[in-house]
Design an enzyme around this catalytic site. Structure first.
Site, PDB file in Angstrom:
ATOM      1  N   ARG A 104     -10.446 -11.286   1.075  1.00  0.00           N
ATOM      2  CA  ARG A 104     -11.340 -12.256   0.422  1.00  0.00           C
ATOM      3  C   ARG A 104     -10.702 -13.653   0.404  1.00  0.00           C
ATOM      4  O   ARG A 104     -11.415 -14.649   0.387  1.00  0.00           O
ATOM      5  CB  ARG A 104     -11.691 -11.763  -0.996  1.00  0.00           C
ATOM      6  CG  ARG A 104     -10.554 -11.640  -1.947  1.00  0.00           C
ATOM      7  CD  ARG A 104     -10.880 -10.773  -3.166  1.00  0.00           C
ATOM      8  NE  ARG A 104     -10.917  -9.343  -2.837  1.00  0.00           N
ATOM      9  CZ  ARG A 104     -11.210  -8.390  -3.704  1.00  0.00           C
ATOM     10  NH1 ARG A 104     -11.520  -8.679  -4.951  1.00  0.00           N
ATOM     11  NH2 ARG A 104     -11.210  -7.126  -3.330  1.00  0.00           N
ATOM     12  N   LYS A 125       0.846  -1.195   0.000  1.00  0.00           N
ATOM     13  CA  LYS A 125       0.000   0.000   0.000  1.00  0.00           C
ATOM     14  C   LYS A 125       0.883   1.248   0.000  1.00  0.00           C
ATOM     15  O   LYS A 125       1.956   1.236   0.599  1.00  0.00           O
ATOM     16  CB  LYS A 125      -0.853   0.029   1.289  1.00  0.00           C
ATOM     17  CG  LYS A 125      -2.028  -0.923   1.289  1.00  0.00           C
ATOM     18  CD  LYS A 125      -2.857  -0.750   2.560  1.00  0.00           C
ATOM     19  CE  LYS A 125      -3.983  -1.759   2.628  1.00  0.00           C
ATOM     20  NZ  LYS A 125      -5.028  -1.576   1.608  1.00  0.00           N
TER      21      LYS A 125
HETATM   22  N1  BES Z   1      -8.255  -3.732   3.961  1.00  0.00           N
HETATM   23  C1  BES Z   1      -8.413  -3.242   2.658  1.00  0.00           C
HETATM   24  C2  BES Z   1      -9.719  -2.472   2.444  1.00  0.00           C
HETATM   25  C3  BES Z   1      -9.828  -1.179   3.197  1.00  0.00           C
HETATM   26  C4  BES Z   1      -9.477   0.000   2.565  1.00  0.00           C
HETATM   27  C5  BES Z   1     -10.322  -1.158   4.469  1.00  0.00           C
HETATM   28  C6  BES Z   1      -9.596   1.190   3.253  1.00  0.00           C
HETATM   29  C7  BES Z   1     -10.436   0.037   5.160  1.00  0.00           C
HETATM   30  C8  BES Z   1     -10.071   1.190   4.553  1.00  0.00           C
HETATM   31  C9  BES Z   1      -8.389  -4.402   1.665  1.00  0.00           C
HETATM   32  O1  BES Z   1      -7.648  -5.497   2.013  1.00  0.00           O
HETATM   33  C10 BES Z   1      -7.799  -3.842   0.427  1.00  0.00           C
HETATM   34  O2  BES Z   1      -6.677  -3.450   0.462  1.00  0.00           O
HETATM   35  N2  BES Z   1      -8.581  -3.805  -0.619  1.00  0.00           N
HETATM   36  C11 BES Z   1      -8.136  -3.267  -1.845  1.00  0.00           C
HETATM   37  C12 BES Z   1      -8.655  -4.186  -2.902  1.00  0.00           C
HETATM   38  C13 BES Z   1      -8.055  -3.968  -4.234  1.00  0.00           C
HETATM   39  C14 BES Z   1      -6.591  -4.356  -4.260  1.00  0.00           C
HETATM   40  C15 BES Z   1      -8.847  -4.814  -5.210  1.00  0.00           C
HETATM   41  C16 BES Z   1      -8.722  -1.872  -2.021  1.00  0.00           C
HETATM   42  O3  BES Z   1      -9.848  -1.640  -1.583  1.00  0.00           O
HETATM   43  O4  BES Z   1      -8.039  -1.008  -2.546  1.00  0.00           O
HETATM   44 ZN    ZN Z   2      -5.587  -5.349   1.526  1.00  0.00          ZN
END
Ligand code: BES
Ligand code: ZN
Ligand code: ZN
Length: 477
Positions: free
Chosen positions: A322, A248
């Site tokens: 997921r 991230k």
């Molecule tokens: N934990 C995150 C989702 C999230 C984002 C929770 C912001 C709380 C606040 C999840 O694991 C994630 O990173 N999702 C990605 C998915 C993408 C790579 C398809 C996202 O939402 O960017």
């Molecule tokens: Zn994630």
């Protein structure tokens, strides 16, 4: 906070301060109207004024909805906490249990502070609140007791989620589950990585591989003798989500201690239902994992095989929730036969936040009636929620060229829904219409204070689910 009910005349109840909740149309009838006019008080929602010499706090409240009442009492409690007063009294209008619930829960949630990491703790005077009614009925007494259990469970979840990843890792989640298993009729099984390996849970195992903390599969069971229904709750318990090798960006990583919000909500719900002694069997299954980087990390391009044999092409290691849920959902349905409902809770996608705003849970599933009923229940319980719809076109976006499915859609558009559709692949035919997916990514973690929530964890998911479970027979759309 200590809350009690009292059926004395309010003037005979001793307290440092009286809280008066008033709506704009009744403002001209209140005793201190002249003074209130001087300070420009209009009794709008979230408006609060302390008349120090009168030892009164006036708060505005524009209607009798859960939100309006809970937010107004929380505003009053926050005002009280700025003073050295420690006790307050408030009148319960019409002895109405539907007002008592938000009053109690709003007071508890509004008083909450997380000061674990402050060297100098804020003043922690325990506030005593007396709610004054005309007649102490069983309904009011029961409502008070239930609301205290529910609000304390929400605050417990807030404490868990707010705790930093160095202090709260998968084994901490197991430890907290064991504490909840001390409640009557609750038992717990904790499984480590050997179990995951031996039981074909290789997608969950892969996500936690680069972490120095062993992944934990937690299975709490609340089984009272008089149980009439079987409910399964599955939670995403990512104690930290760095994104893995699909790392991230720095700003997006901040706050990712909250990625355990779903798993912690499941802990809170199990705590509440067992203390409420609900006559249903409830299973809480949590995948507690840390998503990190390192030489042993799982990779974009990997293909993982989930517990039900589905092969998954990894296109992004940040879509890890997921993967953990896929194996946990399979495990849950193998372990619990003839279940009535299976719900999962997860801070799953940033897309849910983009789609519905930062206050609202996105609910998905195959049964429109069930989804709609869950939304109604959430709103009644004081949580904002809405439905997101699956469709055949979005379903095609998670197709993979080399595996059965991919963990990322080919388009960012509809990202919360494609994540929900991904999870649907792990729901058996029999359970298709018994399943709901709650994406709590938006409301689980508060970045600017709103309502009765300070910055940090909100405890999203607990109140709506407990309300649903309390009313299992009449959750109609
Ligand atoms: N934990 C995150 C989702 C999230 C984002 C929770 C912001 C709380 C606040 C999840 O694991 C994630 O990173 N999702 C990605 C998915 C993408 C790579 C398809 C996202 O939402 O960017
Ligand atoms: Zn994630
Ligand atoms: Zn995540």
């Amino acid at each position: 906070m200590k809350i009690n009910l009292n059926d004395k005349n309010i003037n005979k109840v001793s307290a440092d301060v009286e809280i008066i909740i008033t709506c704009p149309k009744n403002l001209n009838k209140v005793h201190d109207i002249k003074l209130l006019e001087k300070v420009n008080f209009k009794a709008h929602d979230e408006e609060v004024v302390l008349l120090l010499e009168k030892q009164k706090i006036y708060v505005g409240c524009e209607d009798s909805s859960y939100d309006a009442i809970a937010i107004s009492i929380a505003a009053a409690i926050k005002e009280l906490k700025k003073t050295t007063f420690t006790s307050a009294k408030v009148l319960l209008e019409n002895d109405d249990a539907n007002i008592l619930k938000p009053l109690v829960e709003g007071a508890f949630l509004g008083e909450y502070e997380f000061s674990k990491y402050k060297a100098k703790k804020e003043k922690t005077n325990k506030i005593k609140l007396t709610i004054v009614c005309t007649k102490l009925t069983t309904l009011l007494v029961n409502t008070l007791e239930d609301s205290i259990i529910i609000a304390s469970s929400v605050n417990k979840v807030r404490d868990f989620v707010n705790t930093i990843p160095n202090d709260f890792f998968p084994k901490t989640m197991s430890r907290e589950a064991k504490k909840i298993a001390k409640n009557a009729d609750v038992s717990v099984k904790i499984h480590g990585e050997d179990y995951l390996d031996n039981n074909k849970m290789h997608t969950m195992l892969a996500v936690g591989r680069a972490s120095r903390h062993e992944s934990q599969l937690i299975h709490l069971t609340y089984k009272p003798k008089n149980a009439t229904k079987k409910i399964v709750l599955v939670g995403k318990g990512l104690t930290y989500d760095s994104g893995g090798l699909s790392l991230k960006p720095a700003d997006s990583m901040l706050g990712m201690k909250s990625d355990k919000g779903g798993g912690c909500a499941v802990l809170g719900i199990l705590n509440a239902v067992s203390l409420l002694k609900l006559p249903i069997e409830v299973h809480g299954i949590i995948g507690a994992v840390e998503n990190m980087i390192g030489g042993d990390a799982y990779k974009p391009d990997d293909v993982l095989i989930a517990k039900n044999g589905t092969s998954i092409e990894i296109k992004n290691t940040d879509a890890e929730g997921r993967l953990v849920l896929a194996d946990c959902l399979c495990y849950a349905q193998e372990q619990v036969e003839d279940l009535d409902y299976i719900f999962d809770f997860a801070t799953l996608t940033g897309a849910a936040m983009v789609g519905v705003g930062q206050y609202t849970t996105a609910i998905m599933g195959n049964d429109v009636g069930l989804k709609c009923s869950a939304v109604g229940t959430a709103l009644r319980a004081g949580e904002l929620a809405t439905n997101l719809p699956f469709n055949r076109h979005l379903r095609k976006l998670i197709k993979s060229d080399i595996a059965d499915i991919a963990n990322l859609g080919t388009s960012r558009l509809g990202g919360a829904i494609t994540a929900g559709i991904f999870l649907d692949q792990f729901i058996t035919k029999k359970n298709k219409n018994k399943w709901l997916h709650f994406d709590i990514a938006a409301p689980a973690y508060v970045t600017h204070a709103w309502g009765y929530n300070p910055i940090g964890a909100s405890g999203a998911g607990v109140r709506m689910t407990v309300e649903f479970l309390k009313n299992l027979d009449n959750n109609k759309c």
